[in-house]
Write a protein that holds these residues in place. Structure first.
Motif, short mmCIF file in Angstrom:
data_model
loop_
_atom_site.label_atom_id
_atom_site.label_comp_id
_atom_site.label_asym_id
_atom_site.label_seq_id
_atom_site.Cartn_x
_atom_site.Cartn_y
_atom_site.Cartn_z
N VAL A 364 0.70 9.65 9.41
CA VAL A 364 0.27 11.05 9.42
C VAL A 364 -1.12 11.14 8.81
CG1 VAL A 364 2.61 11.97 9.29
CG2 VAL A 364 1.35 11.50 7.17
N GLU A 365 -1.79 12.27 9.06
CA GLU A 365 -3.12 12.48 8.50
C GLU A 365 -3.03 12.67 6.98
OE1 GLU A 365 -5.39 15.45 10.47
OE2 GLU A 365 -4.92 14.70 12.49
N ALA A 366 -4.16 12.46 6.32
CA ALA A 366 -4.20 12.46 4.85
C ALA A 366 -3.63 13.75 4.27
CB ALA A 366 -5.62 12.24 4.37
N GLY A 367 -3.92 14.88 4.89
CA GLY A 367 -3.47 16.16 4.38
C GLY A 367 -1.97 16.35 4.46
N SER A 368 -1.29 15.52 5.24
CA SER A 368 0.15 15.64 5.41
C SER A 368 0.93 14.62 4.58
CB SER A 368 0.53 15.48 6.89
OG SER A 368 -0.07 16.49 7.68
N ILE A 369 0.21 13.79 3.83
CA ILE A 369 0.87 12.79 2.97
C ILE A 369 1.36 13.50 1.71
CG2 ILE A 369 0.61 10.64 1.68
CD1 ILE A 369 -1.61 9.87 3.66
N GLN A 370 2.64 13.40 1.44
CA GLN A 370 3.25 14.20 0.38
C GLN A 370 3.05 13.61 -1.01
OE1 GLN A 370 7.28 14.34 1.79
NE2 GLN A 370 6.74 15.50 3.63
N GLU A 371 3.05 12.29 -1.13
CA GLU A 371 2.91 11.65 -2.44
C GLU A 371 1.47 11.19 -2.67
OE1 GLU A 371 5.79 8.78 -4.03
OE2 GLU A 371 6.88 9.05 -2.16
N THR A 372 0.93 11.52 -3.84
CA THR A 372 -0.41 11.02 -4.19
C THR A 372 -0.43 9.50 -4.20
OG1 THR A 372 -0.77 12.98 -5.57
CG2 THR A 372 -2.22 11.08 -5.95
N ALA A 373 0.67 8.89 -4.62
CA ALA A 373 0.76 7.44 -4.70
C ALA A 373 0.67 6.77 -3.33
CB ALA A 373 2.06 7.02 -5.38
N MET A 374 0.81 7.55 -2.26
CA MET A 374 0.74 7.00 -0.91
C MET A 374 -0.56 7.37 -0.20
SD MET A 374 3.34 5.12 -0.25
CE MET A 374 4.88 4.72 -1.08
N GLN A 375 -1.51 7.98 -0.92
CA GLN A 375 -2.79 8.37 -0.32
C GLN A 375 -3.71 7.16 -0.23
OE1 GLN A 375 -4.16 10.95 1.07
NE2 GLN A 375 -2.82 12.68 0.60
N PRO A 376 -4.18 6.80 0.98
CA PRO A 376 -5.12 5.68 1.10
C PRO A 376 -6.54 6.10 0.70
CG PRO A 376 -4.72 6.64 3.25
CD PRO A 376 -3.83 7.37 2.28
N GLN A 378 -10.33 6.88 1.16
CA GLN A 378 -11.00 7.51 2.29
C GLN A 378 -12.50 7.22 2.27
OE1 GLN A 378 -9.43 9.00 4.69
NE2 GLN A 378 -7.40 9.30 3.78
N PRO A 379 -13.14 7.15 3.44
CA PRO A 379 -14.59 6.99 3.48
C PRO A 379 -15.28 8.25 3.01
CG PRO A 379 -13.75 7.37 5.69
CD PRO A 379 -12.55 7.22 4.79
N ILE A 380 -16.55 8.13 2.64
CA ILE A 380 -17.31 9.28 2.17
C ILE A 380 -17.46 10.31 3.29
CG2 ILE A 380 -19.67 10.01 1.57
CD1 ILE A 380 -19.87 7.67 -0.26
N GLY A 381 -17.20 11.57 2.95
CA GLY A 381 -17.50 12.66 3.86
C GLY A 381 -16.35 13.16 4.70
N GLU A 382 -15.22 12.45 4.72
CA GLU A 382 -14.11 12.90 5.56
C GLU A 382 -12.83 12.19 5.15
OE1 GLU A 382 -14.13 10.72 9.60
OE2 GLU A 382 -16.24 11.10 9.14
N LYS A 383 -11.73 12.68 5.67
CA LYS A 383 -10.44 12.06 5.43
C LYS A 383 -9.87 11.60 6.77
CE LYS A 383 -9.21 14.32 1.10
NZ LYS A 383 -8.17 15.06 0.36
N SER A 384 -10.34 10.44 7.20
CA SER A 384 -9.99 9.94 8.53
C SER A 384 -8.94 8.85 8.52
CB SER A 384 -11.25 9.41 9.23
OG SER A 384 -11.86 8.39 8.44
N ILE A 385 -8.61 8.35 7.32
CA ILE A 385 -7.63 7.26 7.22
C ILE A 385 -6.24 7.84 7.07
CG2 ILE A 385 -6.98 5.18 5.97
CD1 ILE A 385 -9.69 5.03 7.38
N MET A 386 -5.34 7.37 7.89
CA MET A 386 -3.97 7.89 7.92
C MET A 386 -3.06 7.12 6.96
SD MET A 386 -3.68 8.48 12.04
CE MET A 386 -2.26 9.57 11.98
N GLY A 387 -1.92 7.72 6.64
CA GLY A 387 -0.96 7.08 5.76
C GLY A 387 0.45 7.45 6.16
N TYR A 388 1.38 7.29 5.24
CA TYR A 388 2.80 7.47 5.58
C TYR A 388 3.52 8.30 4.53
CZ TYR A 388 1.96 3.51 8.73
OH TYR A 388 1.46 2.68 9.70
N ASN A 389 4.62 8.86 4.95
CA ASN A 389 5.58 9.48 4.04
C ASN A 389 6.85 8.64 4.03
OD1 ASN A 389 4.17 11.85 3.12
ND2 ASN A 389 4.44 12.70 5.17
N LEU A 390 7.27 8.28 2.83
CA LEU A 390 8.51 7.51 2.67
C LEU A 390 9.71 8.43 2.87
CD1 LEU A 390 9.89 4.83 1.71
CD2 LEU A 390 9.72 5.76 -0.62
N LYS A 391 10.68 7.97 3.63
CA LYS A 391 11.90 8.74 3.81
C LYS A 391 12.57 8.99 2.46
CE LYS A 391 13.68 8.01 8.50
NZ LYS A 391 14.78 7.42 9.29
#
Length: 435
Positions: A364-376, A378-391
């Motif tokens: 999911v996109e960065a804004g939809s990642i629920q846990e801070t610990a799961m936030q990848p 990001q490059p300067i200027g945007e949040k283009s790197i995706m991550g996951y939500n653990l079940k």
């Protein structure tokens, strides 16, 4: 007429304010970046004093590895059973923008499973890149210390690496199609190279490839990210002409040093070859794709742009073509049919873990990642790197493994005991800058 004049003055005023705002942002960004670089140098200064030469002849694994069955294929494609001992001493040359963070996660889990000793950097997530690697950059290094795995970003320096690891260490790395790598690197690092700031228009990648020499500054800050980055990562000069004999010498030295050069485009096949070379198990290869970009930020290279990107990165293209050939020779030796079966099995196992671990079964996109610990990161200027939500209802048997497989690189490094205060400081600076 007066209305038109008023409108023009208003628009001109907005443009001047926008220009002043942009100018202030660049000045602020330059100042904060300079301060961060200064701290980098002060607190991570390399120690260049001479160390006594103390060889590390044997592995320092906590317990001897158990023999495992190994399939042997002869020249007639007939298979027999033998046994082998898993190799635990690994040098992974982590190249940029090559799915290397995904492979790092595999190595971290393997190291924890076997209680191996990692050679980590101090205060940051790389070994003082882009400087050439030195043993003294390793956290708490002392001559004669034994390490099993080294895998963080570095600019490769074979004499220093060989003095750090056991003599029978397996050397592994990964390459990516240079055109695709350049597109990714331009997106991720472009704003960190000041010469790109003068490229006009919104589509800076296309404009740059139209006439690279008119923009590129070989001596510019961070310029190495945008020309022959693979060759540079291996400790070679990235601005050599294709006919320069040092290009062939560099490729030959990489060939002689690395037992396995994997390819991003055939990542699963690469892992099967790794399993074969190091006598690992299929369980050791399970992975989720980490640090993937959302599709809307990926520039689709036309045939013309791809050709220009390969021409601009001609040395990397030569390097890639060389190891593409050696890769498929290894696949042929392994057996095409057996490879297809093993890749299918790995995909089945990964799909099973996806259904167990990942909420919604996808990144999911960065804004939809629920846990801070799961936030990848990001490059300067945007949040283009995706991550996951653990079940939330993962069963106890899989909970720890799921979290480890989904954990971004910096968080995993912290969990393994690396103090990343300099990297984190740069992260705060990056967040302050209004690009």
């Amino acid at each position: 007429m007066r209305v038109i004049q008023t409108f023009c003055w208003t628009m001109a005023g907005k443009q001047r304010r926008a220009q002043r705002s942009t100018g202030k942002g660049l000045v602020l960004g330059t100042l904060l970046t300079s301060c961060t670089i200064l701290l980098y140098c002060l607190f991570s200064a390399q120690t260049n004093f001479s160390h006594p030469e103390v060889p590390v002849p044997y592995s320092c694994a906590h317990r001897p590895s158990q023999l495992r069955p190994k399939r042997i294929t002869n020249s007639s494609q007939q298979t027999t059973e033998a046994s082998c001992t898993p190799k635990v001493d690994v040098m992974f040359m982590k190249t940029h923008k090559t799915a290397s963070s995904t492979f790092l996660n595999i190595l971290f889990r393997f190291g924890e499973k076997h209680r191996l000793k990692f050679a980590f950097p101090n205060s940051r997530n790389d070994f003082f890149y882009p400087s050439l690697f030195q043993r003294t950059q390793v956290k708490d290094y002392r001559p004669g210390m034994c390490f099993n795995i080294i895998c963080n970003h570095m600019r490769f320096n074979a004499p220093e690496v060989t003095k750090l690891l056991p003599m029978d260490t397996s050397y592994v790395t990964i390459l990516r199609d240079p055109a695709e790598l350049f597109e990714s690197s331009f997106h991720y690092f472009g704003r960190l190279a000041p010469f790109t700031w003068k490229i006009p228009g919104d589509d800076k990648l296309t404009e740059f490839l139209r006439d690279p020499q008119s923009y590129f500054d070989p001596d510019g800050f961070n310029a190495f990210y945008l020309k022959n980055l693979l060759f540079f990562d291996f400790g070679q000069a990235n601005t050599l002409e294709l006919g320069d004999p040092r290009v062939e010498e560099g490729i030959r030295s990489i060939t002689d040093r690395f037992q396995l050069v994997m390819l991003v485009e055939y990542f699963e096949e690469s892992l099967i070859l790794l399993k074969e070379a190091l006598c690992w198990e299929m369980d050791d290869l399970l992975f989720f794709k980490l640090n993937a970009r959302k599709g809307s930020t990926v520039s689709k290279l036309t045939a013309e742009l791809r050709a220009k990107a390969l021409e601009w990165n001609a040395v990397d293209w030569k390097l890639y073509q060389h190891f593409n050939q050696t890769f498929w020779k290894k696949v042929d030796a392994y057996g095409q049919r057996q490879m297809a079966e093993d890749v299918a099995e790995l995909r089945r196992r990964n799909a099973e873990m996806t259904s167990i671990c990942i909420e919604g079964g996808r990144a999911v996109e960065a804004g939809s990642i629920q846990e801070t610990a799961m936030q990848p990161w990001q490059p300067i200027g945007e949040k283009s790197i995706m991550g996951y939500n653990l079940k939330k209802n993962v069963d106890k048997a899989h909970r720890k493994l799921c979290r480890k497989m989904l954990m971004p690189e910096l968080q995993y490094l912290t969990e393994l005991g690396v103090n990343l205060w300099i990297t984190k400081l740069w992260g705060h600076v990056r967040d302050v800058i209004n690009w």
